[in-house]
Write an enzyme that holds these catalytic residues in place. Structure first.
Site, PDB file in Angstrom:
ATOM      1  CG  ASP A 124      -8.561  -2.415 -22.483  1.00 56.72           C
ATOM      2  OD1 ASP A 124      -9.492  -3.064 -22.757  1.00 56.72           O
ATOM      3  OD2 ASP A 124      -7.558  -2.764 -22.393  1.00 56.72           O
ATOM      4  CD  GLU A 146       1.443  -4.858  11.008  1.00 62.73           C
ATOM      5  OE1 GLU A 146       1.363  -3.865  10.815  1.00 62.73           O
ATOM      6  OE2 GLU A 146       0.343  -5.716  11.070  1.00 62.73           O
ATOM      7  NE  ARG A 149      -7.516  -7.219 -20.205  1.00 58.27           N
ATOM      8  CZ  ARG A 149      -7.782  -6.170 -20.794  1.00 58.27           C
ATOM      9  NH1 ARG A 149      -6.910  -5.066 -20.908  1.00 58.27           N
ATOM     10  NH2 ARG A 149      -8.475  -5.647 -21.766  1.00 58.27           N
ATOM     11  N   PRO A 207       0.702  -1.159  -0.172  1.00 62.31           N
ATOM     12  CG  PRO A 207      -0.749  -1.512   1.829  1.00 62.31           C
ATOM     13  CD  PRO A 207       0.622  -2.072   1.235  1.00 62.31           C
TER      14      PRO A 207
HETATM   15  N1  ADE Z   1      -0.549  -5.268  -0.095  1.00 58.03           N
HETATM   16  C1  ADE Z   1      -1.439  -4.898   0.722  1.00 58.03           C
HETATM   17  N2  ADE Z   1      -2.274  -3.954   0.227  1.00 58.03           N
HETATM   18  C2  ADE Z   1      -1.920  -3.525  -0.853  1.00 58.03           C
HETATM   19  C3  ADE Z   1      -2.096  -2.984  -1.853  1.00 58.03           C
HETATM   20  N3  ADE Z   1      -3.192  -1.861  -1.718  1.00 58.03           N
HETATM   21  N4  ADE Z   1      -1.857  -2.767  -3.181  1.00 58.03           N
HETATM   22  C4  ADE Z   1      -0.700  -3.693  -3.220  1.00 58.03           C
HETATM   23  N5  ADE Z   1      -0.139  -4.532  -2.424  1.00 58.03           N
HETATM   24  C5  ADE Z   1      -0.784  -4.652  -1.379  1.00 58.03           C
END
Ligand code: ADE
Length: 249
Positions: free
Chosen positions: A169, A116, A154, A89
């Site tokens: 797309d 974590e 793809r 994230p």
């Molecule tokens: N791992 C945990 N959450 C994630 C996300 N939003 N994007 C990529 N990898 C992740």
């Protein structure tokens, strides 16, 4: 193209890449996906891959050594340089443009975190790029890796049935896609827009572009703000806006 995925769930990523268009791309030899389990590179009897975080706090952190060995083994399994992407994230947000760029590379190694996250020293030394698939937190990187494999797979030349479909797309031109219709012409009380039945290809192309512009304006004004529209597109969008506003009263 070859994609190696370092993950504690190698079967999950392999299975996700076996279905649909991406599965067909693999069958046709356009893409190969291989899983690597860091547990296979742990050196203790318990096959430990995580540890408590220094400084305290909840959760566990993935250890450097098993991940480094798994990444190195994945890299050494084939010829040529491989870009290492860590899904997290904290990464830059994945976009269709980045997917298109990554799809031109011969090799990728995707690193999936759990718990974590991953010891920062591994990221600094081994990872070329950190990517996120959106502003929410998954319990691990595997679903994100599967998303990336799908989006890349793809696009591999020959993976899609119709060569034009990738060019049409959503996002490929910075806009959302237009609505699509198929049989029957009348479904309950709802008819297919007449222009699509007209056989007038120029009028159909114009209608589709107008819908793409209008939908992007309604749903993703942030995307539209980044598009450079020519005079024709601006006029079409204006026409859509006028009609849409008139229909609101
Ligand atoms: N791992 C945990 N959450 C994630 C996300 N939003 N994007 C990529 N990898 C992740």
């Amino acid at each position: 193209m070859r994609i190696d995925v370092v993950t504690v769930f190698p079967d999950f990523v392999a299975e996700a890449a076996r279905v649909g268009v991406v599965g067909r791309a693999q069958e046709r030899g356009l893409l190969a996906v291989h899983g690597w389990n860091p547990r296979d590179f742990a050196t203790d009897n318990y096959r430990t891959i995580d540890g408590r975080p220094f400084g305290g706090g909840p959760g566990m952190v993935m250890l450097v050594e098993p991940l480094r060995k798994a990444i190195h083994a994945a890299k050494a399994a084939a010829e040529g340089p491989a870009r290492v992407v860590y899904l997290s994230p904290q990464g830059a947000r994945l976009t269709q443009r980045r997917v298109e760029e990554l799809a031109t590379l011969p090799r990728l190694v995707l690193l999936c975190g759990r718990y974590e996250g991953v010891d920062e020293r591994l990221i600094e030394r081994e990872v070329d790029e950190e990517l996120s698939i959106g502003d929410y937190v998954l319990s691990g990187g595997e679903l994100a890796a599967a998303v990336l494999v799908d989006a890349i797979g793809r696009l591999r030349e020959g993976a899609l049935g119709n060569a034009q479909s990738a060019a049409q797309d959503s996002f490929s031109d910075g806009l959302l896609d237009c609505p699509h219709y198929s049989r029957p012409e009348r479904e309950g009380g709802d008819a297919v827009p007449a222009v699509l039945l007209s056989g007038d290809h120029a009028a159909i192309a114009r209608w589709r572009l107008k819908q793409k512009l209008g939908r992007t304006w309604l749903r993703r004004p942030d995307l539209l703000a980044r598009c450079e529209l020519d005079a024709g597109a601006r006029a079409l969008l204006e026409e859509f806006r006028r009609e849409w506003l008139a229909a609101q009263v």
